[in-house]
Scaffold this active site. Structure first.
Site, PDB file in Angstrom:
ATOM      1  N   TYR A   1       0.796  -1.244   0.000  1.00  0.00           N
ATOM      2  CA  TYR A   1       0.000   0.000   0.000  1.00  0.00           C
ATOM      3  C   TYR A   1       0.823   1.287   0.000  1.00  0.00           C
ATOM      4  O   TYR A   1       0.412   2.275   0.600  1.00  0.00           O
ATOM      5  CB  TYR A   1      -0.972   0.030   1.191  1.00  0.00           C
ATOM      6  N   HIS A   2       1.932   1.314  -0.741  1.00  0.00           N
ATOM      7  CA  HIS A   2       2.769   2.513  -0.728  1.00  0.00           C
ATOM      8  C   HIS A   2       3.079   3.016  -2.139  1.00  0.00           C
ATOM      9  O   HIS A   2       4.253   3.213  -2.481  1.00  0.00           O
ATOM     10  CB  HIS A   2       4.078   2.230   0.014  1.00  0.00           C
ATOM     11  N   PRO A   3       2.074   3.259  -2.995  1.00  0.00           N
ATOM     12  CA  PRO A   3       2.365   3.752  -4.343  1.00  0.00           C
ATOM     13  C   PRO A   3       2.852   5.204  -4.320  1.00  0.00           C
ATOM     14  O   PRO A   3       2.339   6.029  -3.562  1.00  0.00           O
ATOM     15  CB  PRO A   3       1.019   3.634  -5.058  1.00  0.00           C
TER      16      PRO A   3
END
Length: 535
Positions: free
Chosen positions: A469-471
């Site tokens: 969850y770290h774009p």
């Protein structure tokens, strides 16, 4: 909605809330914050364990999916993003991590003056109120509360004991002088409640700052431009469409997946791609949506008979109802305050590396498919992510309709080096879960009991890896001709338009991205106020 403000900020997430809160400290500056989701002021959001319901569902969550990923054996990647005031800080695991000094010094080396570690540390400190650590790396009195976990769960100690048995390094502060090692995570909580960016920067001021206006349930359809000058934002709210005008600037803070989408819907992007969707071209910027980077992650999952772990059994449900929820309401402690990923660490897959290249998240519950598949019994897990992947993806449009999700293609494992480093990471994590302090609690290895060879590891990685969850990176900051924004975060080729969120990161930082996004909002506020001369 047909009002004028000095600044119109699109996106009430981590960076947008920080920016709005700081800008309106000046009573002469008016700002409007536009958020597509609801307020987020609910107990489901405030109670940390609510993450178990928020992440797999569509409550306060855009719940995007990627296109099928060749590197994941054709699977689609689940791409949750916060849809409420506070953005993803309202649905995340609350882990407070900044990244390594090297990450920011690397940004500066690419020509981004002022973005080196010494340039960003003051903003991390200014944002922070750390309840337990007081030194030159940390702040006190800031709006973002940072605390030790109050779950009182002893199980995380078994993970730390396993690392100690294996003579792995330990660290008491991942955001201090030494990142490498295993330890408990600090979290963005206060009195056992989630402390989102909205609670930190916006909600305390809604009743007192007349210069701050917040619209929730308001979807931005496009930036309104006169020539190549941003003058407002077209917004739909309650089936009504209007234009909120900006006297000074429009600022996009909708995150790495939706910021490029909004830019493209506004005519700023690759000319050929925009023409395919019938969008009039305002500025040809081919790299809008390119440079997508994300932390690829693999998770072990084990069943256990330990009653301190999460698991949907009648005994666990009774414990929550009659013991843990009352404890939470009375004291702000216990299992309801858990962020699930209670401990972790930063390690090197090669001792010759200068800095850690993998991060671990140890969870006191089994996790499968981002919590969308539930297990009846108790268990625990260990997730391992690659901190600086070489794979690069992109975000493009599915159409010219603002209500359509963006087309997301992270291209996980498209660079062969990423898979090979993750093979090494798998072996390190396997050693930890096989060490006696953890192994003694296992009753079943859910997915990896059959894995023996390196080829087996590669296959299970492709079968079970996904985002953590770290774009970032899709509106890259830089000084070269291909950069989307300059180091002042101004969109190149368009006047009075900035981007302030994780999409401006030129490279992915080595850690969770919520605190860095808030830092970006803090730093951008100072940049904007420095140029403020009234509108």
């Amino acid at each position: 909605m047909n009002q004028d403000f000095d600044y119109v900020i699109v996106g009430g997430g981590s960076a947008g809330c920080a920016l709005a809160g700081r800008l309106t400290e000046n009573p002469n500056i008016s700002a409007c914050l536009i958020e597509a989701g609801p307020s987020g002021d609910t107990m489901l959001v405030k109670a940390p364990i609510g993450i178990a319901a928020l992440l797999p569902g569509r409550t306060h969550n855009w719940a995007f999916e990627s296109v099928p990923q060749a590197g994941l054996n054709g699977r689609k990647s689940y791409q949750p993003r916060g849809k409420s005031l506070g953005g993803s800080s309202s649905i995340n695991a609350m882990v407070y991590i900044r990244g390594h000094r090297w990450d920011y010094d690397h940004w500066a080396s690419l020509g981004n003056t002022g973005w080196g570690f010494d340039g960003v540390l003051p903003y991390f400190k200014r944002s922070e109120n750390n309840e337990t650590i007081a030194d030159s790396y940390h702040g006190s009195g800031g709006p973002l509360n940072v605390a030790n976990l109050r779950s009182d769960n002893p199980f995380q100690q078994y993970f730390l004991d396993a690392g100690r048995l294996l003579q792995m390094p330990a660290t008491a502060d991942f955001n201090g002088a030494q990142q490498e090692g295993l330890g408990p995570y600090q979290v963005t909580q206060k009195n056992g409640e989630r402390w989102s960016a909205a609670r930190a920067y916006v909600e305390p001021h809604l009743a007192t700052r007349k210069n701050l206006q917040v619209f929730t349930g308001a979807l931005a359809k496009r930036v309104v431009l006169e020539g190549k000058r941003a003058v407002g934002v077209e917004v739909t709210r309650d089936d009504t469409t209007g234009v909120i005008r900006a006297r000074a600037e429009v600022i996009i803070s909708t995150g790495a997946l939706q910021t490029p989408q909004l830019l493209m819907l506004s005519g700023i992007g690759d000319a050929k791609h925009l023409a395919e969707h019938g969008i009039a071209i305002v500025h040809d910027s081919p790299n809008v949506g390119q440079n997508l980077q994300d932390h690829i992650d693999f998770g072990f999952a084990f069943k256990s008979a330990n009653t301190e772990l999460f698991g949907m059994t009648p005994k666990f449900i009774a414990r929550m109802l009659f013991r843990e929820i009352p404890k939470y309401r009375k004291h702000g402690r216990g299992m309801v305050t858990s962020n699930v990923a209670e401990a972790g660490g930063f390690l090197k897959t090669d001792p010759n590396l200068a800095i850690p290249d993998i991060q671990l998240h140890f969870s006191i519950g089994q996790a499968d498919d981002h919590g969308r598949k539930r297990f009846s019994g108790p268990g625990f897990g260990l997730k391992t992510c690659l901190l600086r992947p070489k794979s690069r993806g992109h975000v493009t449009l599915n159409g010219a309709d603002a209500t359509a999700p963006p087309r997301i293609d992270p291209k996980f494992y498209s660079h062969p080096d990423d898979l090979e480093v993750m093979v090494k990471a798998y072996k390190i994590s396997r050693r930890i879960v096989d060490a006696e302090p953890l192994a003694k609690w296992r009753t079943e290895d859910k997915y990896t009991a059959h894995v023996k060879t390196d080829d087996d590891i590669r296959e299970v990685l492709r079968d079970r890896s996904d985002t953590v969850y770290h774009p970032v990176g899709t509106a890259r900051m830089g000084t070269d001709a291909g950069a989307v924004v300059d180091p002042q975060l101004r969109v190149r080729g368009v006047e009075r338009l900035r981007v302030v969120d994780a999409s401006i990161m030129p490279t992915l930082i080595g850690g969770n991205t919520n605190a860095p996004s808030i830092m970006i909002g803090e730093k951008a506020a100072d940049m904007i106020k420095a140029g403020w001369a009234g509108a």
